[in-house]
Structures are given as C-alpha cells and as structure tokens.
Design a protein around this motif. Sequence first.
Motif, PDB file in Angstrom:
ATOM      1  N   ARG A  96       0.830  -1.216   0.000  1.00 32.02           N
ATOM      2  CA  ARG A  96       0.000   0.000   0.000  1.00 32.02           C
ATOM      3  C   ARG A  96       0.858   1.258   0.000  1.00 32.02           C
ATOM      4  NH1 ARG A  96      -4.834   0.455   4.233  1.00 32.02           N
ATOM      5  NH2 ARG A  96      -5.506  -1.265   2.888  1.00 32.02           N
ATOM      6  N   ALA A 146       2.452   1.705  -3.451  1.00 31.05           N
ATOM      7  CA  ALA A 146       1.436   2.049  -4.445  1.00 31.05           C
ATOM      8  C   ALA A 146       0.997   3.506  -4.300  1.00 31.05           C
ATOM      9  CB  ALA A 146       0.242   1.121  -4.317  1.00 31.05           C
ATOM     10  N   LEU A 162       0.325  -3.604  -8.041  1.00 31.92           N
ATOM     11  CA  LEU A 162       1.404  -2.656  -7.733  1.00 31.92           C
ATOM     12  C   LEU A 162       2.093  -2.194  -9.013  1.00 31.92           C
ATOM     13  CD1 LEU A 162       3.046  -1.301  -5.436  1.00 31.92           C
ATOM     14  CD2 LEU A 162       4.628  -3.250  -5.586  1.00 31.92           C
ATOM     15  N   ALA A 219       0.025   0.358 -10.656  1.00 30.79           N
ATOM     16  CA  ALA A 219      -0.133   1.599  -9.891  1.00 30.79           C
ATOM     17  C   ALA A 219       1.115   2.463  -9.888  1.00 30.79           C
ATOM     18  CB  ALA A 219      -0.530   1.270  -8.451  1.00 30.79           C
ATOM     19  N   CYS A 220       2.237   1.905 -10.334  1.00 28.35           N
ATOM     20  CA  CYS A 220       3.507   2.629 -10.242  1.00 28.35           C
ATOM     21  C   CYS A 220       4.148   2.835 -11.609  1.00 28.35           C
ATOM     22  CB  CYS A 220       4.477   1.881  -9.331  1.00 28.35           C
ATOM     23  SG  CYS A 220       3.916   1.729  -7.625  1.00 28.35           S
TER      24      CYS A 220
END
Length: 229
Positions: free
Chosen positions: A10, A13, A47, A50-51
């Motif tokens: 989390r 992310a 992940l 998200a990155c």
Amino acid sequence: MSVVENFPFREVAERGSIRESDVAQLRRALDEDGLVSRQDAEQLIALDAACPIQGLAWCEVFQEAITDFIVRQAQPKGYVTLENAQWLIRQLAPHGTLTARKDLDLVVDIIDVARWSPEVLIDFALHQVKHAITKGTGALRNGGHSIGVIDDDEVELVRRMIYAFGGDGNIVVTRAEAALLCDINDNLDTERMSEAWTELFVKAMANFLLGTSGYKAPTREEALRSQIW
C-alpha cells in the motif's frame, strides 16, 4: 507466511514509484518465503499497474514471481491450466489489450517455461501483435512504430511465441495460430515488409500445411530455424 505480510504494498502504491530499495526488500521477502500465492501475484500485478515509475530491477523480479506462481507452484506444477491462463489475462489486460511490453514478455516467458499451456494463451499473445499492427497502440507500440509495420525484434518475438507453444505435443503450427499469422500478414504494408517476417511466415505456414496434409511435418524447432536468427 504470505509475501504480502512482508512487503509494504500500500505504501509503495500510494507513492506511485518502485525504488531499487523496494525491489531489494521484495526479493528478500520472496527468498525468505519461497512461495507466491495467488493473493501475492494479484498484489504484485496491481502494484505494477499503480507505479509508472519503476526501478530497473523491478521487471526481472516481477516476471520471476508471476512465472513462479503460475508455472512452478500452481497445480499441476509445470503446466498452465485454462483457469490460470484466463486469470492471468484478466489480471494483465482487464480490457483485452496489454499496454506494456514487459507484460507481453511475461506471457511469452510463461508459455516458454511451461511444459504445456492452453491455446487461449498463445492466441492472446498473437492478438497483441495483430492489435499493434492494425491499431498502432498497445504493448508493442510505445516506441512510435507506425501501423502496418513489423520490425525484426517483433518478428523474433512472434517466432519465440510460436516455438515456445510447441511444449509437449504441439509439434506443428495449429490452425488457430496459422489463422492469426495470416491476419497479421494481411495487415502488413507490402512496400515495407520485413524480410525476417516473410521468412518466418512462409516457414510457419509450410509447417502448418504439412501437418494437415498427412505428410510428416518437421518439428517447430526445425521448421522455424533460420540463419537470420
């Protein structure tokens, strides 16, 4: 113990970037645990999406972890089931099209490593090539290639796809593969046709036709071998 419990998914992310220190921490967690669960795999894929900023070592660790889960740890080991193949496609391409080259490389690596994989996986991979050529977007079009063109690197990727799908028993090119190769060929600009593609296409189609005609067809490895590669 799950890898998820040993890595701050989390936090990374929310930051939107995967640093080299994050990759090192993740590798330690993977090495200590030794197993990648489906939850771990889904967290890793989320992940990755998200990155947009990623350390250089991320791609290798990401590919290793997902391949380990789907080929070496999911049952039956060494084989990709239809259920797992469909799960992988949903995870990587919820809208049907891959957006990153490394994701397509991951799919091809899984086909390559597995002793057997369902036809849906090679069909999905070849469709990504067709999409790039016909639409000019997707996993193979982040570098500004134009519509109707396939370069030698992409030809080699297609060759790897077809060769890898040989696995246990797929000695000759299948009808579905041949149909997709024909679709790709039909959408290429004849004035900018790659010699490498022409050679691959002719050899693959010859292998398919021999396999369906009753003659003893050469293996994929023999049929697709070329001095160019």
